[in-house]
Every structure is written in structure tokens, then in C-alpha cells.
Design an enzyme around this catalytic site. Structure first.
Site, mmCIF file in Angstrom:
data_model
loop_
_atom_site.group_PDB
_atom_site.id
_atom_site.type_symbol
_atom_site.label_atom_id
_atom_site.label_comp_id
_atom_site.label_asym_id
_atom_site.label_seq_id
_atom_site.Cartn_x
_atom_site.Cartn_y
_atom_site.Cartn_z
ATOM 1 N N LYS A 1 3.032 3.402 7.291
ATOM 2 C CA LYS A 1 3.965 2.331 6.898
ATOM 3 C C LYS A 1 5.063 2.899 5.986
ATOM 4 C CE LYS A 1 3.778 -1.542 7.743
ATOM 5 N NZ LYS A 1 4.264 -2.360 8.886
ATOM 6 N N TYR B 1 -3.019 4.675 7.181
ATOM 7 C CA TYR B 1 -2.261 3.437 7.406
ATOM 8 C C TYR B 1 -1.068 3.362 6.446
ATOM 9 C CZ TYR B 1 -0.947 -1.457 6.687
ATOM 10 O OH TYR B 1 -0.221 -2.613 6.516
ATOM 11 N N GLU C 1 0.815 -1.222 0.000
ATOM 12 C CA GLU C 1 0.000 0.000 0.000
ATOM 13 C C GLU C 1 0.846 1.270 0.000
ATOM 14 O OE1 GLU C 1 -3.540 -0.037 2.334
ATOM 15 O OE2 GLU C 1 -3.551 -2.216 2.474
HETATM 16 N N1 LIG Z 1 -2.339 -8.544 6.757
HETATM 17 C C1 LIG Z 1 -1.920 -8.156 5.584
HETATM 18 O O1 LIG Z 1 -2.530 -8.485 4.561
HETATM 19 C C2 LIG Z 1 -0.670 -7.330 5.446
HETATM 20 C C3 LIG Z 1 -0.286 -6.930 4.155
HETATM 21 C C4 LIG Z 1 0.879 -6.176 4.015
HETATM 22 C C5 LIG Z 1 1.637 -5.867 5.126
HETATM 23 N N2 LIG Z 1 1.236 -6.247 6.358
HETATM 24 C C6 LIG Z 1 2.086 -5.866 7.502
HETATM 25 O O2 LIG Z 1 2.433 -7.061 8.188
HETATM 26 C C7 LIG Z 1 2.537 -6.807 9.586
HETATM 27 C C8 LIG Z 1 1.649 -7.767 10.335
HETATM 28 O O3 LIG Z 1 0.309 -7.596 9.876
HETATM 29 P P1 LIG Z 1 -0.901 -8.448 10.502
HETATM 30 O O4 LIG Z 1 -1.955 -8.497 9.483
HETATM 31 O O5 LIG Z 1 -0.370 -9.683 11.101
HETATM 32 O O6 LIG Z 1 -1.360 -7.449 11.657
HETATM 33 P P2 LIG Z 1 -2.292 -7.727 12.908
HETATM 34 O O7 LIG Z 1 -3.082 -6.487 13.102
HETATM 35 O O8 LIG Z 1 -3.005 -9.023 12.782
HETATM 36 O O9 LIG Z 1 -1.266 -7.915 14.118
HETATM 37 C C9 LIG Z 1 -0.502 -6.861 14.620
HETATM 38 C C10 LIG Z 1 0.096 -7.318 15.941
HETATM 39 O O10 LIG Z 1 0.928 -6.251 16.441
HETATM 40 C C11 LIG Z 1 0.644 -6.085 17.811
HETATM 41 N N3 LIG Z 1 0.898 -4.676 18.160
HETATM 42 C C12 LIG Z 1 0.207 -3.580 17.758
HETATM 43 N N4 LIG Z 1 0.751 -2.466 18.287
HETATM 44 C C13 LIG Z 1 1.820 -2.862 19.029
HETATM 45 C C14 LIG Z 1 2.780 -2.180 19.800
HETATM 46 N N5 LIG Z 1 2.759 -0.852 19.941
HETATM 47 N N6 LIG Z 1 3.755 -2.899 20.432
HETATM 48 C C15 LIG Z 1 3.779 -4.262 20.324
HETATM 49 N N7 LIG Z 1 2.875 -4.954 19.599
HETATM 50 C C16 LIG Z 1 1.914 -4.265 18.958
HETATM 51 C C17 LIG Z 1 -0.823 -6.469 17.988
HETATM 52 O O11 LIG Z 1 -1.138 -6.817 19.323
HETATM 53 C C18 LIG Z 1 -0.938 -7.628 17.015
HETATM 54 O O12 LIG Z 1 -0.633 -8.851 17.649
HETATM 55 C C19 LIG Z 1 2.158 -5.337 9.793
HETATM 56 O O13 LIG Z 1 3.328 -4.588 9.900
HETATM 57 C C20 LIG Z 1 1.411 -4.990 8.518
HETATM 58 O O14 LIG Z 1 1.550 -3.621 8.215
HETATM 59 C C21 LIG Z 1 0.092 -6.954 6.548
#
Ligand SMILES: NC(=O)c1ccc[n+]([C@@H]2O[C@H](COP(=O)([O-])OP(=O)(O)OC[C@H]3O[C@@H](n4cnc5c(N)ncnc54)[C@H](O)[C@@H]3O)[C@@H](O)[C@H]2O)c1
Length: 333
Positions: A157, A153, A129
Site C-alpha cells: 500500500k 500488505y 498501516e
Molecule cells: N478494511 C479496512 O479496515 C481498511 C483499512 C484501511 C485501508 N483499507 C483499504 O481500503 C480498500 C478496501 O478495503 P476492503 O476492506 O474493502 O477490502 P476487501 O478485501 O473487502 O475488498 C477488496 C475488493 O477488491 C477486489 N479486488 C481484489 N483484487 C482485485 C483486482 N486485481 N482487480 C479488481 N478488483 C480486485 C476484491 O474482489 C474485493 O471486492 C483497500 O484498498 C484497503 O487497502 C481498508
């Protein structure tokens, strides 16, 4: 030993589970347990000494410093983030705090740690994104595409990605960045399209598709993503960025129809088909039309490509949510 942040969330928990299962490497898992994180995702590791779970915030620099000093990890794998676009539109502050300030805090502590631990590396997990949106028919994003984030968001990032880049160039911190497309699979909190629609469908609730459902995303099965991350961590060139995608670009309505068909097969609905629950709702403000990933670099340089086909990945995902239906039922939320 790895220090994983956000390892109780969707991708992070899948990464922790598969890494311990496949490599046996120990993991310190630092997670704040926001609404999106759950220890249920890590149930099978409850009595496994390979995982040390620490509830805490990545913005807490003293905590991060103490974990680095105590466990001496060879790498940080950084997943922790606020990750839902709709929530970032309703309230961006937490996104700036965790995604920008939190990443900055980790980088600062990693920089100090690296002074005395020269084999260290920092893998930052980011998103497609950051590149903004594509027109229909336009070539997919490559790693050299200019950043043009459109949601709070995506902007948070992108800011984190820039900080990681700057720490490599300015301080020579050994960093790696990955930008991946939409993940799907087990253990995703039911606010994103696929788990939300499975949950709604099973509860007989409507399936609210934004706009006309034409928006396109590239779907990446979470296990494929985790495998790519391990490869980048071992073989990636420091300072580089790698796009990771599923080679499965689909329109949102296509995805929803595939889900409904899988549910029709697995758990036929009384009185109709699951697709009867689809309704079109007002589009998300600033909704990006299309993301698509060019994964040529990671394929050529590291020999990775996704193994899961979209159809089989959806089937597995539906089966997993059916097996964990109680946990995700609307009244359990
Ligand atoms: N899900 C997707 O499709 C996707 C796509 C591209 C990138 N990402 C990236 O991958 C990573 C993981 O995504 P996801 O979908 O597993 O996210 P998610 O929202 O399922 O999980 C995020 C985790 O981070 C923890 N967290 C949040 N704030 C925190 C803090 N301040 N300190 C410690 N822990 C904290 C939460 O408790 C949670 O367990 C993220 O960085 C996201 O930007 C996700």
C-alpha cells in the site's frame, strides 16, 4: 459517473450503496470478485441501472482503458486491493500484483484519459498501516509522518501511495489520497477481527486473540469512512493526503469483550458467556503494537469528523451479522 474499483468488497460495496442512495450518481463498479468480493454485497442494486457491474482485473489495462472511454467518469475511486495482513505474510505475491502493479496500471490509464478529460480526479484509498507502528503514549499519526510499513500488505500500500504522489508531481494527474484506520461494519468478509469473531462466537468456536490482546487500533465505522471519502472527492485539495479515523482507539481485547457483550445481549449463549470462548494464541509475526490517527487536517480543512460512537457501531454491526447469519456461517464459507 464514477469508476469505482473493488466495489464488491467491504468498504467499496458500502461506498457504492451509500453513494447511489445519497447522491444518485451512477457508478461503474470494476471488481475481480476474489474471495473477498461478493455480488451479495450489492444485491439491492441488482436491477438498478445506476450501477454497471464489470467483473475484471485492475491490471487489465485494455479493460480499464475501454471503461474510461465508454463511461467517461469524472473520477476513479480506487479501493481494489488485497487487504488482509495475515494473507500477505503467508503469500505476498498477489499483494504486489494488485496493490502495486494494479495501482500503477490504473494510474497509467488515468494519465492518458486525463489528457482529454481535464475535470477528472483520482481518489486513492489507503491505510494507516503505511506509517508503521506507534509506541503506547506516542502522538497519533499525522499526514507528515514518515512511512515505515512493517508487513508486506502495508509495504504494498505504501508503494501504491508513493506512485500516486509521483503521478501528481510528475504528470500533474489530479490525485487525492486518503489513509484510514481499521474499518468495521456490515459486509466485511469474516477473516478480519470483528466479523471473524462474530462468526466464530455464533458457531460456538474459540475466539483466537493474538498475543496478549494489548495491540491497539483506531476503529472507524464504514459509513463514516464513506462520507469522508465523498467529501474528500468533492472538496479535497488536489495532491493532498487526508487521514481518516474513528476517534475510537481501543485495545483488541477491549474490542472482543465489547463484541461478546453485544452478542450476550442480542443472542444469549447457552451454557455461558461468549467471552468464555476467548483464547490467546501466538502473536502475528511483526505485529504492529498500535495505530492511532490524528484527524485534525480533515476536521479543520473539510469540516469532517466521525459520527458513530464505537459502542453503537458495534451494536449495529452485530445486528447486521445476526440478520445475515446464514451467509457467513462456517459451513457456507
Ligand atoms: N478494511 C479496512 O479496515 C481498511 C483499512 C484501511 C485501508 N483499507 C483499504 O481500503 C480498500 C478496501 O478495503 P476492503 O476492506 O474493502 O477490502 P476487501 O478485501 O473487502 O475488498 C477488496 C475488493 O477488491 C477486489 N479486488 C481484489 N483484487 C482485485 C483486482 N486485481 N482487480 C479488481 N478488483 C480486485 C476484491 O474482489 C474485493 O471486492 C483497500 O484498498 C484497503 O487497502 C481498508
Amino acid at each position: 459517473m464514477l469508476l469505482v474499483t473493488g466495489g464488491a468488497g467491504f468498504i467499496g460495496s458500502n461506498f457504492v450503496l451509500s453513494t447511489i442512495a445519497q447522491t444518485g450518481e451512477a457508478i461503474v463498479n470494476l471488481d475481480k470478485l476474489t474471495y473477498a468480493g461478493s455480488l451479495k454485497n450489492l444485491d439491492s442494486l441488482k436491477d438498478n441501472p445506476k450501477q454497471v457491474f464489470v467483473k475484471g482485473d485492475i491490471c487489465d489495462r485494455e479493460l480499464v482503458r475501454s471503461l474510461l472511454a465508454k463511461h467517461k467518469p469524472r473520477a476513479v475511486v480506487h479501493f481494489a486491493a488485497e487487504s488482509h495482513v495475515d494473507r500477505s505474510i503467508a503469500g505476498p505475491a498477489d499483494f504486489i500484483q494488485t496493490n502495486v502493479v494494479g495501482t500503477f496500471s490504473l494510474l497509467e490509464e488515468a494519465r492518458a484519459y486525463y489528457e482529454k478529460n481535464r475535470d477528472f480526479r483520482f481518489l486513492h484509498v489507503s491505510t494507516d498501516e503505511v506509517y508503521g507502528t506507534l509506541a503506547m503514549g506516542e502522538a497519533p499519526f499525522t499526514e507528515s509522518r514518515a512511512f515505515a510499513p512493517n508487513s508486506p500488505y502495508a509495504a504494498s500500500k505504501a508503494a501504491a501511495d508513493h506512485l500516486v504522489r509521483a503521478y501528481f508531481h510528475t504528470y500533474k494527474l489530479p490525485t487525492l489520497t486518503t489513509n484510514c484506520s481499521n474499518n468495521y461494519g456490515p459486509r466485511q468478509y469474516p477473516e478480519k477481527l470483528i466479523p471473524l469473531f462474530i462468526r466464530n462466537a455464533l458457531a460456538g468456536e474459540r475466539l483466537p486473540v493474538y498475543g496478549d490482546g494489548r495491540n491497539r487500533r483506531d476503529w472507524l465505522y464504514v459509513d463514516d469512512h464513506c462520507e469522508a471519502l465523498r467529501l474528500v472527492l468533492e472538496k479535497g485539495v488536489l495532491g493532498e493526503t487526508y487521514n481518516i479515523g474513528g476517534e475510537s482507539e481501543r485495545g483488541n481485547l477491549e474490542v472482543v469483550n465489547a463484541l461478546c457483550a453485544a452478542l450476550d445481549r442480542a443472542r444469549p449463549r447457552k451454557g455461558g458467556r461468549y467471552a468464555d470462548l476467548i483464547s490467546f494464541v501466538q502473536d502475528r509475526p511483526g505485529h504492529d503494537l498500535r495505530y492511532a490517527m490524528d484527524i485534525g487536517k480533515i476536521r479543520r480543512e473539510l469540516g469532517w469528523r466521525p459520527k458513530e460512537r464505537f459502542e453503537s457501531g458495534i451494536e449495529k454491526t452485530v445486528q447486521w451479522y445476526l440478520a445475515h447469519e446464514q451467509r457467513f456461517a462456517p459451513q457456507a464459507a
